[in-house]
Enzyme design. Structure first.
Site, PDB file in Angstrom:
ATOM      1  N   HIS A 102      -7.615   6.332  -1.778  1.00  0.00           N
ATOM      2  CA  HIS A 102      -6.321   6.664  -1.024  1.00  0.00           C
ATOM      3  C   HIS A 102      -5.280   7.520  -1.760  1.00  0.00           C
ATOM      4  O   HIS A 102      -5.431   8.035  -2.881  1.00  0.00           O
ATOM      5  CB  HIS A 102      -5.475   5.234  -0.413  1.00  0.00           C
ATOM      6  CG  HIS A 102      -4.591   4.748  -1.711  1.00  0.00           C
ATOM      7  ND1 HIS A 102      -3.423   5.143  -1.707  1.00  0.00           N
ATOM      8  CD2 HIS A 102      -4.790   3.795  -2.482  1.00  0.00           C
ATOM      9  CE1 HIS A 102      -2.840   4.700  -2.767  1.00  0.00           C
ATOM     10  NE2 HIS A 102      -3.688   3.818  -3.322  1.00  0.00           N
ATOM     11  N   CYS A 103      -4.629   8.346  -0.748  1.00  0.00           N
ATOM     12  CA  CYS A 103      -3.610   8.947  -1.400  1.00  0.00           C
ATOM     13  C   CYS A 103      -2.268   8.688  -0.537  1.00  0.00           C
ATOM     14  O   CYS A 103      -2.078   7.590  -0.236  1.00  0.00           O
ATOM     15  CB  CYS A 103      -3.945  10.483  -1.090  1.00  0.00           C
ATOM     16  SG  CYS A 103      -4.218  11.070   0.498  1.00  0.00           S
ATOM     17  N   TRP A 104      -1.241   9.695  -0.288  1.00  0.00           N
ATOM     18  CA  TRP A 104      -0.086   9.152   0.422  1.00  0.00           C
ATOM     19  C   TRP A 104      -0.384   8.925   1.764  1.00  0.00           C
ATOM     20  O   TRP A 104       0.219   8.078   2.358  1.00  0.00           O
ATOM     21  CB  TRP A 104       0.964  10.314   0.102  1.00  0.00           C
ATOM     22  CG  TRP A 104       2.291  10.325   0.953  1.00  0.00           C
ATOM     23  CD1 TRP A 104       2.566  11.341   1.717  1.00  0.00           C
ATOM     24  CD2 TRP A 104       3.006   9.010   1.290  1.00  0.00           C
ATOM     25  NE1 TRP A 104       3.909  10.816   2.387  1.00  0.00           N
ATOM     26  CE2 TRP A 104       3.990   9.552   2.027  1.00  0.00           C
ATOM     27  CE3 TRP A 104       3.194   7.661   0.756  1.00  0.00           C
ATOM     28  CZ2 TRP A 104       5.167   8.698   2.359  1.00  0.00           C
ATOM     29  CZ3 TRP A 104       4.138   6.947   1.035  1.00  0.00           C
ATOM     30  CH2 TRP A 104       4.986   7.509   1.817  1.00  0.00           C
ATOM     31  N   GLY A 137      -4.696  11.889   3.607  1.00  0.00           N
ATOM     32  CA  GLY A 137      -5.001  13.400   3.832  1.00  0.00           C
ATOM     33  C   GLY A 137      -5.842  13.977   2.912  1.00  0.00           C
ATOM     34  O   GLY A 137      -7.148  13.542   2.465  1.00  0.00           O
ATOM     35  N   TYR A 187      -1.273   5.401   1.458  1.00  0.00           N
ATOM     36  CA  TYR A 187      -0.481   4.426   0.866  1.00  0.00           C
ATOM     37  C   TYR A 187       0.767   4.130   1.674  1.00  0.00           C
ATOM     38  O   TYR A 187       1.408   3.243   1.812  1.00  0.00           O
ATOM     39  CB  TYR A 187       0.365   5.005  -0.216  1.00  0.00           C
ATOM     40  CG  TYR A 187       1.175   4.108  -1.082  1.00  0.00           C
ATOM     41  CD1 TYR A 187       0.961   3.052  -1.808  1.00  0.00           C
ATOM     42  CD2 TYR A 187       2.597   4.352  -0.951  1.00  0.00           C
ATOM     43  CE1 TYR A 187       1.733   2.386  -2.682  1.00  0.00           C
ATOM     44  CE2 TYR A 187       3.435   3.724  -1.721  1.00  0.00           C
ATOM     45  CZ  TYR A 187       2.932   2.662  -2.614  1.00  0.00           C
ATOM     46  OH  TYR A 187       3.939   1.881  -3.084  1.00  0.00           O
TER      47      TYR A 187
END
Length: 339
Positions: free
Chosen positions: A93-95, A98, A122
């Site tokens: 995952h990232c923020w 994306g 996140y």
């Protein structure tokens, strides 16, 4: 690469490793418990890419990002292999779900991993965390008592006896008072929330849950209002320990710390303590007499705890009074007998 929502992602995370593609600074501020940081960009690199995106164009930002990420691709694979061999699965995952997690997912998938990405990233996870604080815990019991009663030790003994607990001080890495953060690493609010959310989701709401009678702030961490409100309404078991035993515990826990740290702790409560008590406490510390300084601290905290009790809505269902404090294990057994 498969995508899923936060609830399913966290279920998978109980079995498979999570790799967080955000920067070290983002990760330090808060992350999914037990996640591994695998940052595509350093803090400085992300700032540069973001500036290009805003001031130049998306394409220029992507090209600069490739400059940064390209040389690291082999390292990413090797770092993931240290945790999990292909085919995995592995979770990423990232923020916001994306480009960073998509890029990492593509790389790992190309190498042969089964990759699952967190839909919404996140940010979606944080929304899930906040939702968990609305969980109703109808069998919550609060463990109360004046500062120095040893409530945290009793809470741990309750856990050893098979009871469910929420250890707010442990999650905040803080012992609750102005002195509680001495020589302890600060926990961010986000990480406190994240770790607390995990504890709550692992509880069985049909069973008893014990929680220590803390104020809204545990160190610098704020207890979520829905949980704090439940705590105020829950029944309370109150430990009543002699002043002598409480002072002994305070001296044992804090008396060996550096004078500077103790002075700073008293400085934080100076206004509420009052000028004369503050002066006496500092003189005692300078003289190496922490027992006298501890007396001044207890007078302040006893008064503050009394105000807190008055604000509670829940009943006091038992008072366990000890002229000589027994072991925490014995007190824990007494607590269970009372409920």
């Amino acid at each position: 690469m498969k995508r899923c929502g936060a609830a399913e992602f966290l279920e998978l995370a109980k079995e498979y490793p999570v790799f967080d593609a955000r920067t070290p600074a983002e990760f330090e501020d808060g992350h999914i418990p037990n996640a591994h940081n695998l940052p595509l960009f350093s803090n400085e690199e992300r700032a540069e890419v973001g500036t290009l995106y805003k001031q130049k164009s998306r394409r220029e930002a992507i090209l600069r990002g490739l400059d940064f990420v390209g040389p690291k691709m082999r390292d990413f694979i090797e770092l993931v292999e240290e945790v999990s061999e292909p085919p995995g699965p592995v979770l990423v995952h990232c923020w916001r779900g994306g480009m960073r997690s998509s890029s990492l997912g593509w790389l790992l998938g190309t190498y042969g991993y089964d990759v699952v990405a967190l839909d919404g990233g996140y940010k979606a996870y944080r929304n899930h965390v906040l939702d968990t604080f609305e969980t109703k815990l109808p069998h919550m019991i609060v463990l109360g008592g004046l500062t120095g009663s040893g409530k945290t030790e009793v809470l741990h003994e309750l856990a050893a006896l098979g009871e469910q607990i929420i250890d707010l001080e442990g999650l905040a890495n803080h012992r609750g008072s102005s002195f509680g953060g001495i020589e302890r690493q600060r926990v961010t609010q986000q990480q406190f929330d994240n770790d607390l959310s995990r504890v709550i989701t692992e509880l069985d709401p049909s069973r008893r849950v014990w929680v220590e009678d803390e104020s809204l702030m545990v160190g610098r961490c704020r207890v979520p209002h829905p949980l704090f409100d439940q705590k105020k309404e829950a029944p309370l078991v109150c430990l009543e320990v002699s002043d002598r035993d409480r002072l002994d515990r305070l001296v044992e826990e804090y008396g060996e710390h550096a004078d500077e740290a103790l002075v700073e702790a008293f400085e934080r409560i100076k206004k509420r303590l009052g000028g004369e008590r503050y002066r006496r406490a500092l003189e005692a510390i300078e003289a190496g007499d922490f027992r006298t300084a501890g007396c001044e601290a207890l007078r302040y905290y006893d008064k503050a705890y009394g105000y807190g009790l008055e604000e509670r809505d829940g009943p006091i269902i038992a008072r366990l009074t000890y002229d000589v404090r027994p072991s925490s294990a014995e007190i824990a057994r007494h607590c269970i007998e009372q409920v």
